[in-house]
Design a protein around this motif. Structure first.
Motif, short mmCIF file in Angstrom:
data_model
loop_
_atom_site.label_atom_id
_atom_site.label_comp_id
_atom_site.label_asym_id
_atom_site.label_seq_id
_atom_site.Cartn_x
_atom_site.Cartn_y
_atom_site.Cartn_z
N TYR A 198 45.71 82.88 131.28
CA TYR A 198 45.63 83.69 132.48
C TYR A 198 46.88 83.39 133.31
O TYR A 198 47.23 82.23 133.52
N THR A 199 47.54 84.43 133.80
CA THR A 199 48.72 84.27 134.63
C THR A 199 48.44 84.78 136.03
O THR A 199 47.98 85.91 136.20
N TYR A 200 48.70 83.94 137.01
CA TYR A 200 48.58 84.29 138.41
C TYR A 200 49.98 84.27 138.98
O TYR A 200 50.72 83.29 138.82
N GLY A 255 45.90 78.04 130.42
CA GLY A 255 45.62 78.44 129.05
C GLY A 255 44.78 77.42 128.33
O GLY A 255 44.63 76.28 128.76
N ALA A 256 44.25 77.85 127.21
CA ALA A 256 43.48 76.95 126.35
C ALA A 256 43.55 77.48 124.93
O ALA A 256 43.60 78.68 124.70
N ARG A 257 43.59 76.54 124.02
CA ARG A 257 43.58 76.86 122.60
C ARG A 257 42.43 76.08 121.97
O ARG A 257 42.23 74.92 122.28
N SER A 258 41.69 76.74 121.11
CA SER A 258 40.63 76.07 120.37
C SER A 258 40.90 76.26 118.89
O SER A 258 40.98 77.39 118.40
N ASP A 259 41.12 75.15 118.21
CA ASP A 259 41.36 75.17 116.77
C ASP A 259 40.12 74.69 116.04
O ASP A 259 39.46 73.75 116.48
N PHE A 260 39.83 75.33 114.93
CA PHE A 260 38.67 74.98 114.13
C PHE A 260 39.19 74.38 112.82
O PHE A 260 39.42 75.08 111.84
N HIS A 261 39.41 73.08 112.84
CA HIS A 261 40.02 72.36 111.72
C HIS A 261 38.97 72.00 110.69
O HIS A 261 37.94 71.42 111.03
N ASN A 262 39.24 72.36 109.43
CA ASN A 262 38.24 72.12 108.40
C ASN A 262 37.99 70.63 108.14
O ASN A 262 36.92 70.26 107.66
N LEU A 263 38.93 69.74 108.48
CA LEU A 263 38.74 68.31 108.24
C LEU A 263 38.38 67.53 109.50
O LEU A 263 37.71 66.50 109.42
N PHE A 264 38.81 68.00 110.66
CA PHE A 264 38.64 67.21 111.88
C PHE A 264 37.86 67.93 112.98
O PHE A 264 37.86 67.49 114.12
N GLY A 265 37.22 69.02 112.66
CA GLY A 265 36.35 69.69 113.62
C GLY A 265 37.10 70.49 114.67
O GLY A 265 38.30 70.71 114.59
N THR A 266 36.37 70.91 115.68
CA THR A 266 36.93 71.74 116.75
C THR A 266 37.77 70.90 117.69
O THR A 266 37.33 69.83 118.13
N VAL A 297 40.01 71.31 121.23
CA VAL A 297 40.34 72.16 122.37
C VAL A 297 41.54 71.56 123.10
O VAL A 297 41.55 70.37 123.40
N SER A 298 42.54 72.40 123.33
CA SER A 298 43.78 71.96 123.98
C SER A 298 44.06 72.83 125.20
O SER A 298 44.62 73.92 125.09
N PRO A 299 43.68 72.34 126.40
CA PRO A 299 43.98 73.10 127.62
C PRO A 299 45.42 72.86 128.07
O PRO A 299 46.04 71.86 127.70
N LYS A 300 45.94 73.77 128.89
CA LYS A 300 47.27 73.61 129.46
C LYS A 300 47.33 74.29 130.82
O LYS A 300 46.61 75.25 131.09
N VAL A 301 48.22 73.76 131.68
CA VAL A 301 48.48 74.34 132.99
C VAL A 301 49.98 74.28 133.21
O VAL A 301 50.60 73.23 133.02
N ASN A 302 50.58 75.40 133.58
CA ASN A 302 52.00 75.45 133.93
C ASN A 302 52.12 76.09 135.30
O ASN A 302 51.61 77.19 135.53
N LEU A 303 52.79 75.40 136.21
CA LEU A 303 53.00 75.90 137.57
C LEU A 303 54.50 76.01 137.82
O LEU A 303 55.26 75.13 137.41
N LYS A 304 54.91 77.07 138.51
CA LYS A 304 56.32 77.27 138.83
C LYS A 304 56.43 77.73 140.28
O LYS A 304 55.71 78.61 140.71
N TYR A 305 57.36 77.09 141.00
CA TYR A 305 57.56 77.45 142.40
C TYR A 305 59.06 77.60 142.65
O TYR A 305 59.83 76.68 142.37
N ASP A 306 59.45 78.76 143.16
CA ASP A 306 60.85 79.00 143.54
C ASP A 306 61.03 78.53 144.97
O ASP A 306 60.77 79.27 145.91
#
Length: 175
Positions: free
Chosen positions: A13-15, A25-36, A38-47
């Motif tokens: 989501y971009t604001y 953002g978030a990514r969810s990977d379904f790994h056949n050997l190591f399970g689910t 979840v990798s969240p992320k936040v990026n902020l930018k200020y001019d």
């Protein structure tokens, strides 16, 4: 011998406002050997100025170590190789801040950039070369982190010549 299947989904989501932008953002990977994973992320930018920007980022990373590819040069030796059974994936949290400022110098841009990043590992695969005659791969039992600081200066005195210099300091430690 390992076969991996890692389908996943990613969303963000971009604001955006005048001088501020946030990307969640978030990514969810379904790994056949190591399970689910979840990798969240936040990026902020200020001019903060007309030609200056500051960025802050945070996120989680997940990676299955490929010890043979990642360390191919270490295998060209007479060392006895030891690999821990069931190596677990590397998981790390990364946080950072960076700033860039452009200044006009002789009608051209002088760019100044500084950044700091801190990474804390939940799990890390260690390549241990400390024991003479041995090479060991295992999951770290303890803590591990890294601090990285970098400064850059870029200038283009001529259209065909760009001068760039940088300095980087790394503090990487594990128990």
């Amino acid at each position: 011998l390992r076969t991996e299947h890692v389908p996943g989904v990613f969303g963000e989501y971009t604001y955006s406002r005048d001088k501020f932008k946030a990307i969640l953002g978030a990514r969810s990977d379904f790994h056949n050997l190591f399970g689910t994973q979840v990798s969240p992320k936040v990026n902020l930018k200020y001019d903060y100025a007309k030609r200056g920007v500051v960025r802050v980022s945070m996120g989680r990373g997940f990676r299955v170590a490929n010890i043979f590819v990642d360390n191919s040069s270490a295998f060209i030796s007479q060392r006895i190789i030891s690999i821990q059974q069931n190596l677990q994936p590397e998981i790390a949290w990364n946080t950072g801040i960076s700033g860039t400022q452009k200044v006009e110098l002789a009608e051209r841009d002088l760019t100044l950039h500084a950044e700091y990043f801190y990474t804390s590992f939940e799990n890390q695969v260690i390549v241990d070369r400390e024991t003479p005659g041995a090479l060991s791969f295992y999951n770290l039992e303890g803590s591990s982190y890294s601090n990285a600081v970098q400064f850059e200066v870029m200038y283009e005195p001529l259209k065909v010549l760009e001068i760039r210099t940088a300095a980087k300091y790394l503090d990487v430690q594990s128990t």
